[in-house]
Design an enzyme around this catalytic site. Structure first.
Site, short mmCIF file in Angstrom:
data_model
loop_
_atom_site.label_atom_id
_atom_site.label_comp_id
_atom_site.label_asym_id
_atom_site.label_seq_id
_atom_site.Cartn_x
_atom_site.Cartn_y
_atom_site.Cartn_z
N GLN A 74 -13.06 69.17 -41.58
CA GLN A 74 -13.47 67.76 -41.62
C GLN A 74 -14.28 67.48 -42.89
O GLN A 74 -15.30 68.13 -43.15
CB GLN A 74 -14.31 67.35 -40.40
CG GLN A 74 -14.46 65.82 -40.40
CD GLN A 74 -15.45 65.28 -39.40
OE1 GLN A 74 -16.61 65.65 -39.41
NE2 GLN A 74 -14.99 64.38 -38.53
N CYS A 104 -19.79 59.16 -38.89
CA CYS A 104 -21.15 59.75 -38.86
C CYS A 104 -22.21 58.65 -39.02
O CYS A 104 -22.18 57.88 -39.99
CB CYS A 104 -21.29 60.78 -39.97
SG CYS A 104 -22.93 61.53 -39.95
N LYS A 142 -11.27 60.19 -38.11
CA LYS A 142 -12.12 60.01 -36.92
C LYS A 142 -13.05 58.83 -37.17
O LYS A 142 -13.81 58.84 -38.14
CB LYS A 142 -12.92 61.29 -36.64
CG LYS A 142 -13.79 61.21 -35.39
CD LYS A 142 -14.24 62.61 -34.97
CE LYS A 142 -15.11 62.59 -33.73
NZ LYS A 142 -16.53 62.38 -34.04
N ASN A 203 -12.37 59.80 -27.52
CA ASN A 203 -13.59 60.61 -27.55
C ASN A 203 -14.79 59.77 -27.10
O ASN A 203 -14.85 58.58 -27.37
CB ASN A 203 -13.82 61.16 -28.97
CG ASN A 203 -15.21 61.72 -29.19
OD1 ASN A 203 -15.98 61.19 -29.97
ND2 ASN A 203 -15.54 62.79 -28.50
N GLY A 204 -15.71 60.47 -26.41
CA GLY A 204 -16.96 59.83 -26.01
C GLY A 204 -17.21 60.00 -24.52
O GLY A 204 -16.44 59.53 -23.69
N ARG A 228 -20.02 67.10 -26.69
CA ARG A 228 -21.14 67.76 -26.01
C ARG A 228 -20.71 68.39 -24.70
O ARG A 228 -21.26 69.42 -24.29
CB ARG A 228 -22.28 66.74 -25.79
CG ARG A 228 -22.97 66.36 -27.11
CD ARG A 228 -23.82 65.14 -26.93
NE ARG A 228 -23.02 63.99 -26.52
CZ ARG A 228 -23.52 62.83 -26.12
NH1 ARG A 228 -24.82 62.66 -26.08
NH2 ARG A 228 -22.72 61.84 -25.77
C1 LIG Z 1 -25.46 66.90 -32.90
C2 LIG Z 1 -24.15 66.21 -33.15
C3 LIG Z 1 -23.48 66.46 -34.34
C4 LIG Z 1 -22.25 65.83 -34.60
N1 LIG Z 1 -21.58 66.13 -35.76
C5 LIG Z 1 -20.38 65.52 -36.01
C6 LIG Z 1 -19.62 65.85 -37.18
O1 LIG Z 1 -19.96 66.73 -37.96
N2 LIG Z 1 -18.47 65.15 -37.39
C7 LIG Z 1 -18.02 64.19 -36.52
O2 LIG Z 1 -16.98 63.57 -36.75
N3 LIG Z 1 -18.70 63.89 -35.40
C8 LIG Z 1 -19.85 64.55 -35.12
N4 LIG Z 1 -20.51 64.27 -33.96
C9 LIG Z 1 -19.90 63.35 -32.99
C10 LIG Z 1 -19.03 64.08 -31.97
O3 LIG Z 1 -17.91 64.68 -32.60
C11 LIG Z 1 -18.56 63.10 -30.89
O4 LIG Z 1 -17.84 62.07 -31.51
C12 LIG Z 1 -19.73 62.48 -30.12
O5 LIG Z 1 -20.64 63.48 -29.72
C13 LIG Z 1 -19.23 61.72 -28.88
O6 LIG Z 1 -18.63 62.56 -27.94
P1 LIG Z 1 -19.42 63.04 -26.60
O7 LIG Z 1 -20.03 61.79 -26.00
O8 LIG Z 1 -18.33 63.62 -25.75
O9 LIG Z 1 -20.45 64.03 -27.02
C14 LIG Z 1 -21.72 64.91 -33.67
C15 LIG Z 1 -22.40 64.68 -32.47
C16 LIG Z 1 -23.60 65.31 -32.20
C17 LIG Z 1 -24.29 65.06 -30.90
#
Ligand SMILES: Cc1cc2nc3c(=O)[nH]c(=O)nc-3n(C[C@H](O)[C@H](O)[C@H](O)COP(=O)(O)O)c2cc1C
Length: 316
Positions: A74, A104, A142, A203-204, A228
């Site tokens: 990525q 991000c 993304k 996602n989410g 997560r």
């Molecule tokens: C600590 C943290 C770091 C993340 N780093 C990235 C990343 O490097 N690239 C990205 O596209 N999304 C990143 N995300 C977003 C996740 O990929 C995802 O989109 C987001 O956590 C929502 O999904 P969830 O609700 O199932 O956790 C990050 C999320 C968290 C909590």
């Protein structure tokens, strides 16, 4: 949810469950610990295209992988030149898939016009995708649903990304100002899915099998990306695939820690493993002692002893 193979560009993935990029978590060790679990695709943490250009060792370290058939690099950046150059660089040579981060929310990325800031500038986002596609990599994108409450750019972005040559789009169904909290907006994914032919990944907020089922039922998306939920329950992907867990949770956690030692060295492994404690022991009875011990450990043996003591009490 229905499990299916997914055609992405000229590649076919074994499943429609993805492991998200999560900076600070889904590094080489975590991905290696889960390589056999059944993810169709796993993503590196976000890597700066400019950082690669100027030779940052840290960026290169983030790209370490073993399984390039099922791992996507990525990238983030706001400059089409640096983004394409990164795609064509030696660092990314082994990779087939490159994902472009347009979601991000963190200020240091956003203020440079990178990550979710691109959601404000669809023309720039389009240029970046088109340049990256010229590299010959399979380009995926993304995004988030927007920047602030009420936004919904997902459909416009999905159409633009498809026309620009992207092979798949993942939609995190929250806006930037939500960061990671609140319910996902299923409708924004549903509308985007109906407007394009390329696969749409939802996602989410997927922490359980029921969450994944609901996400697919409500959106019609082609697959899900676990974030997560994949850390707090590393076997969630196996539950979705309806296959036995490949190991027990104690062995998983200890193997993960050992892989961290191998890839990061002892000091960093001990320090960085602390971040996983709130996930691995969330809601677990009698976890106070193991949390304290891991958080104050300075040597791997202290971490391993604390883990062994915890699991020998059959707390799980
Ligand atoms: C600590 C943290 C770091 C993340 N780093 C990235 C990343 O490097 N690239 C990205 O596209 N999304 C990143 N995300 C977003 C996740 O990929 C995802 O989109 C987001 O956590 C929502 O999904 P969830 O609700 O199932 O956790 C990050 C999320 C968290 C909590």
């Amino acid at each position: 949810m229905e499990i299916k193979r997914l055609t992405v560009g000229n590649a076919t993935l074994d499943s429609n469950i993805f492991l998200a990029p999560i900076a600070g978590y889904t590094d080489y060790a975590f991905r290696k610990a889960t390589y056999t679990f059944g993810y169709g695709l796993s993503f590196t943490e976000l890597v700066s295209a400019k950082g690669l250009f100027f030779g940052g060792n840290n960026s290169a370290e983030l790209l370490k992988a073993d399984d390039y058939e099922r791992t996507s690099a990525q990238l983030f950046g706001a400059d089409p030149f640096y983004m394409r150059t990164a795609c064509e660089s030696d660092y990314l040579k082994p990779y087939k898939f490159v994902d472009i981060n347009m979601g991000c929310p963190v200020p240091k990325v956003y203020k440079n016009g990178e990550g979710s800031a691109l959601l404000n500038d669809i023309k720039k986002a389009e240029l970046i995708i088109k340049e990256c596609v010229k590299s010959g990599k399979i380009i995926t994108v993304k995004i988030r649903k927007g920047l602030k409450a009420g936004d919904d750019i997902a459909t416009d972005f999905a159409k633009m990304a498809e026309n620009a040559g992207a092979s798949l789009i993942t939609i995190h169904a929250r806006v930037r100002e939500d960061y990671y909290s609140g319910d996902p907006d299923y409708d924004c994914i549903k509308r985007a899915k109906q407007s394009v032919k390329i696969p749409v990944i939802a996602n989410g907020g997927i922490f359980t099998v029921e969450d994944a089922d609901k996400m697919i039922n409500e959106t019609g998306a082609d697959g899900v990306m676990l974030a997560r939920g994949a850390i707090s329950n590393p076997f969630l992907v196996c539950e979705l695939l309806k296959k036995d867990n490949p190991t027990d949770i104690k062995s998983f956690i200890i193997n993960h820690f050992n892989l961290m030692i191998e890839s990061l060295g002892t000091n960093r492994a001990v320090a960085e493993f602390r971040k996983f404690v709130p996930y691995y022991f969330k809601g677990k009875d009698n976890a106070k002692a193991v949390k304290l011990a891991v958080n104050s450990a300075s040597e791997p043996i202290q971490v391993l002893t604390a883990l062994n003591e915890y699991f020998s009490c059959e707390n799980f």
